[in-house]
Design a protein around this motif. Structure first.
Motif, short mmCIF file in Angstrom:
data_model
loop_
_atom_site.label_atom_id
_atom_site.label_comp_id
_atom_site.label_asym_id
_atom_site.label_seq_id
_atom_site.Cartn_x
_atom_site.Cartn_y
_atom_site.Cartn_z
N PHE A 6 56.24 51.58 28.76
CA PHE A 6 54.86 51.91 29.12
C PHE A 6 54.81 53.15 30.01
CE2 PHE A 6 51.26 51.69 32.05
CZ PHE A 6 50.21 51.59 31.15
N PHE A 271 39.31 44.46 26.75
CA PHE A 271 37.86 44.33 26.82
C PHE A 271 37.23 45.73 26.82
CE2 PHE A 271 33.90 43.69 29.18
CZ PHE A 271 33.38 42.62 28.50
N LYS A 393 44.61 28.76 45.95
CA LYS A 393 44.74 30.10 45.35
C LYS A 393 46.10 30.39 44.70
CE LYS A 393 41.15 31.86 48.39
NZ LYS A 393 40.68 32.84 49.35
N VAL A 398 38.69 26.77 35.98
CA VAL A 398 37.23 26.77 35.83
C VAL A 398 36.84 25.42 35.22
CG1 VAL A 398 35.30 27.84 34.65
CG2 VAL A 398 37.15 29.26 35.57
N PRO A 399 35.93 24.69 35.85
CA PRO A 399 35.61 23.33 35.37
C PRO A 399 34.50 23.36 34.32
CG PRO A 399 34.37 23.76 37.35
CD PRO A 399 35.15 25.04 37.06
N CYS A 400 34.19 22.19 33.78
CA CYS A 400 32.99 22.05 32.94
C CYS A 400 32.51 20.62 33.03
CB CYS A 400 33.29 22.42 31.48
SG CYS A 400 34.25 21.18 30.59
N HIS A 401 31.36 20.37 32.48
CA HIS A 401 30.89 19.00 32.30
C HIS A 401 31.01 18.63 30.83
CE1 HIS A 401 28.91 19.20 36.31
NE2 HIS A 401 29.11 17.90 36.28
N VAL B 17 49.81 51.66 37.36
CA VAL B 17 49.53 50.53 36.47
C VAL B 17 50.81 49.76 36.16
CG1 VAL B 17 48.74 49.89 34.16
CG2 VAL B 17 47.50 51.63 35.45
N LEU B 21 51.66 45.85 37.02
CA LEU B 21 52.03 44.83 36.05
C LEU B 21 53.39 44.20 36.40
CD1 LEU B 21 50.83 46.55 32.76
CD2 LEU B 21 49.79 44.59 33.91
N GLU B 22 54.31 45.05 36.86
CA GLU B 22 55.63 44.51 37.21
C GLU B 22 55.57 43.59 38.43
OE1 GLU B 22 59.06 47.50 35.61
OE2 GLU B 22 57.99 48.16 37.42
N GLU B 25 53.13 38.98 39.66
CA GLU B 25 53.36 37.59 40.11
C GLU B 25 53.33 37.46 41.62
OE1 GLU B 25 55.85 34.88 38.21
OE2 GLU B 25 56.03 36.03 36.36
N GLN B 28 48.03 37.27 44.69
CA GLN B 28 47.27 36.03 44.73
C GLN B 28 46.31 36.00 43.53
OE1 GLN B 28 46.31 34.68 48.93
NE2 GLN B 28 44.30 35.16 48.12
N VAL B 29 46.08 34.81 42.96
CA VAL B 29 45.21 34.76 41.77
C VAL B 29 43.74 34.86 42.12
CG1 VAL B 29 46.84 33.39 40.42
CG2 VAL B 29 45.04 32.24 41.73
N TYR B 30 43.40 34.62 43.37
CA TYR B 30 41.98 34.61 43.74
C TYR B 30 41.86 35.29 45.09
CZ TYR B 30 37.28 32.61 43.48
OH TYR B 30 35.92 32.45 43.36
N PRO B 31 40.87 36.17 45.25
CA PRO B 31 40.84 36.99 46.47
C PRO B 31 40.45 36.19 47.71
CG PRO B 31 38.89 37.41 45.15
CD PRO B 31 39.76 36.50 44.33
N ASP B 32 40.86 36.71 48.86
CA ASP B 32 40.55 36.07 50.15
C ASP B 32 39.21 36.52 50.71
OD1 ASP B 32 42.61 34.33 50.65
OD2 ASP B 32 43.95 35.92 51.33
N THR B 293 27.70 25.04 33.86
CA THR B 293 28.72 24.69 34.86
C THR B 293 29.86 25.71 34.88
OG1 THR B 293 28.24 22.38 34.45
CG2 THR B 293 30.27 22.87 35.66
N TYR B 294 30.31 26.15 33.68
CA TYR B 294 31.48 27.03 33.66
C TYR B 294 31.19 28.42 34.21
CZ TYR B 294 29.31 27.95 29.11
OH TYR B 294 28.41 28.21 28.11
N LEU B 295 29.91 28.72 34.51
CA LEU B 295 29.59 30.01 35.13
C LEU B 295 29.11 29.84 36.57
CD1 LEU B 295 27.82 31.87 32.17
CD2 LEU B 295 30.16 32.13 32.96
N GLY B 316 29.89 39.48 29.69
CA GLY B 316 31.04 40.17 30.28
C GLY B 316 30.69 41.57 30.75
N ARG B 317 31.54 42.11 31.64
CA ARG B 317 31.27 43.43 32.18
C ARG B 317 32.58 44.19 32.39
NH1 ARG B 317 28.22 44.81 36.42
NH2 ARG B 317 26.59 45.54 35.02
N ARG B 318 32.53 45.50 32.29
CA ARG B 318 33.66 46.34 32.66
C ARG B 318 33.44 46.92 34.06
NH1 ARG B 318 32.83 50.38 29.11
NH2 ARG B 318 31.02 49.22 28.39
#
Lengths: 442, 442
Positions: A6, A271, A393, A398-401, B17, B21-22, B25, B28-32, B293-295, B316-318
């Motif tokens: 890449f 996307f 974290k 993501v949940p659902c009903h 980039v 990517l490297e 891991e 964190q998967v979700y921001p603080d 619920t999922y949103l 969705g959005r960019r």
């Protein structure tokens, strides 16, 4: 492509762009090619095995640049949508390269595809009814129009109804969260008796909540018999249909008027890229054809060309088919199939971990990359579990009903996911669950 | 940025980039961060002078990455739309960071902005009328709704009317191709007398055909008095309003409910980026709010956050505001103003060349970067001229009709255009014209 390739290829691309900009005055402002130039220059189908990056880049200079942005942008899109349609074994009526009246277009999102289908269906039924009874106004017809989808359909379907100014009714799904013949027929019968006009049905393949599948083989013939437009929303699940072992999930597509799924969701195309096909392109283009002088061109009545501006909400377009071309060739069909299979295998791996733990239950059949699960017990304890998991974290769910049940959704969706990630995630979930159950007992 | 810096910076970005990517891991998967984290971290307004590329890249790691895609994507967009709104001296009611109820959003195209405005206006008037007379059905109201635009408005306005299922009427423009008070008032009066319900007016600033300007200072007060939603489509011309000497063309925006222009057209932001502001964001979000619920998310009722999915057609959005952030900082407001001024100056240079040649005429006032011109004489000879110019493929012109006249349009629009290009183009046009006139005499 690994990170080291890449780096190399990305830098070559930067030079390619810089060279292009530096040499732009040497290029012709308008292409020499004739409409239809592109299709004969590239293979009729996606390669099974990967092409090299060199081959692809050479083709950019040889095939795309002579056609500049236009008509290359349009023509590559038409051919890529045919490639993808063939990968899914779509009926030939949906392909542009065959003798039929169909074809594919890239939309930005499934929301737009559903909306375009609903608008086309609305225009078609209004024209039909006004042809029979010229005294009917558009408003008098619209007041009676009814669209239908399963109660599991995505919220964008309801939104399309709101935008289109028509009623949308939810058909109760069965025990497997699928729309079935009986419930749809009952609704159609009841509404027709009340003087309403059913005109549009959205069937979902792979619902957002639990990846359930409406029964196309039941729903499709009813739509055809009742002369109601059938749109299929397979936003997530559609990518899987490139694998022969999952293709049966698409059986019944032959009854549909339009079909859509999002390669940006699960087919490695960035996307946005939402693929939509219609059986009769005139239904789509007939709805909103407007031709002011500044948009006219010398080829527009030739029958050889596609004006995608009539197929979508916006006027301008990006060259999104390049992404498809690169991805299909870099992976080959076999590479893409392996990618899908790996995800499905990992979701079954997670499912079996869940099933081995008697504290948990699986809440819906696992067909593709989504596992719906929960702690046996109250919604409250599951809400607490979700809260604890997402606060930690380490992973994100993501949940659902599903009906009245609060359900956790484990989705396999990263390009680089491995079994080790699934194992780590499950250990983490078990740990969080133990904490929650402990807290509940105290 | 010249080509040599582009090569260097582009390659740095490729490495950025690849490193991301490297090392993914380790992230964190979700921001603080908490909602609203971003605004205090960046200046309240765009810089006047350019920032360095280093500064911008450092801010990516410091400001964007901790907020990941969400909420950084949303929050940067809100702030960039405020920056841009300030550059245009929009009334504070349109800005999100002020005490008001307004705000900006990036749409994909002016077509979508017009459609969203029309749908919001449609929902608002339906709710109003149903609140007064609960027995009125939506269809009964929609049958009477009328939207208006000038006969010079872009075809996307007519399309929005078709999609929205409402009548759209064209108001005859005056001798300068502008919508004026008298013609609009006459239409409103006539339609109200016929029992129709005017609800929406689109005023165009910088029409596609000849860059004419509807008279906002006349049209605006009428819309306010009649309680009709006023949307301004300044798709092309809007960029020029960042220059004080052109800002007067936007006078009257204070009467509008929504305003839109395309930074991707003339403000150096790559396609797509269509900037839309509303005075009352609740009008837009109220039209189509759906919350499955999922949103849902834990912050959605806090009042601190913006859910742009309610502001647009797709879900969705960019991350398009990154483009604005880079461009505004790389050029600075002064750099962008110079860019606009240069284009306007070059179009006046072309205009003056045309005026010096007695065989030609200028067909509409030259205000910004577009020159409408033609050979004095028949449409036939001008069609022949266009045909000859476009066949030679040295330059490319898109024509239009102004009333019954076939007109050629010379548009200054390249990032790198210079006076020399204008001169060469004019010499070429004169040559082609001589050939056409010669052929006519034979």
């Amino acid at each position: 492509m690994n990170a080291s390739e890449f780096r190399r290829r990305g830098k070559e691309m930067v030079d390619y762009v810089a060279n292009y900009l530096e040499g732009i005055e040497g290029r012709q402002v308008y292409p020499d090619v004739e409409p239809g130039y592109l299709r004969p220059l590239i293979p009729a189908a996606a390669p099974q095995e990967p092409d090299t990056f060199e081959d692809i880049i050479n083709d950019i200079e040889k095939i795309i640049m002579p056609g500049a942005a236009s008509p290359a942008c349009t023509e590559l899109e038409t051919v890529m949508m045919d490639w993808l349609g063939q990968m899914l074994e779509l009926p030939e009526a949906f392909l542009a390269g065959k003798a039929g009246e169909g074809g594919g277009v890239i939309q930005g999102s499934a929301s737009e595809a559903t909306l375009m289908a609903l608008l086309a269906a609305r225009t078609k039924v209004i024209h039909q009814l006004q042809a029979e009874s010229p005294e009917l106004t558009q408003a008098a017809i619209m007041e009676k129009l009814v669209a239908y989808s399963s109660d599991q359909a995505h919220s964008s379907v309801e939104r399309a109804g709101l935008i289109g100014g028509v009623k949308l009714k939810a058909i109760p799904s069965d025990g497997n969260f699928a729309m079935r013949a009986s419930a749809l027929q009952e609704a159609l019968k009841r509404d027709k008796a009340a003087g309403l006009i059913p005109f549009f049905v959205v069937a979902t393949l792979g619902t957002t909540t639990c990846c359930s599948f409406d029964n196309l083989l039941e729903v499709g013939p009813i739509c055809n018999k009742e002369d109601v437009w059938l749109h299929i929303d397979a936003a997530y699940a559609g990518s899987a249909f490139i694998c022969p072992e999952f293709r049966h999930l698409l059986n019944g597509v032959e009854f549909a008027d339009s079909f859509n799924f999002n390669p940006h969701k699960w087919l490695l195309v960035n996307f946005d890229c939402s693929a939509m096909w219609v059986k009769k392109r005139a239904d789509l283009t007939g709805a909103f054809r407007l031709d002011p002088t500044y948009l006219k061109h010398s080829h527009q009545d030739s029958g050889f060309i596609t004006d995608y501006r009539h197929w979508q909400i916006p006027l301008g377009r990006r060259f999104r088919s390049l992404k498809m071309w690169f991805v299909f060739r870099m992976y080959g069909v076999k590479g893409l199939q392996s990618y899908i299979r790996k995800h499905v295998q990992l979701s079954h791996e997670f499912e079996s971990l869940v099933r081995q733990d008697p504290r948990f239950e699986i809440c819906a059949e696992v067909t593709l990359g989504l596992v719906c699960f929960r702690l046996k017990g109250s919604n409250k304890v599951n809400e607490a579990l979700l809260q604890r998991i997402n606060s930690a974290k380490k992973i994100h769910l993501v949940p659902c009903h599903l009906r009245d049940k609060f359900v956790l959704r484990f989705a396999i969706c990263s390009r680089t996911v491995e079994s080790a990630h699934v194992q780590v995630a499950w250990e983490h979930i078990k740990e969080m669950a133990a904490d929650v159950l402990q807290a509940e007992m105290e």
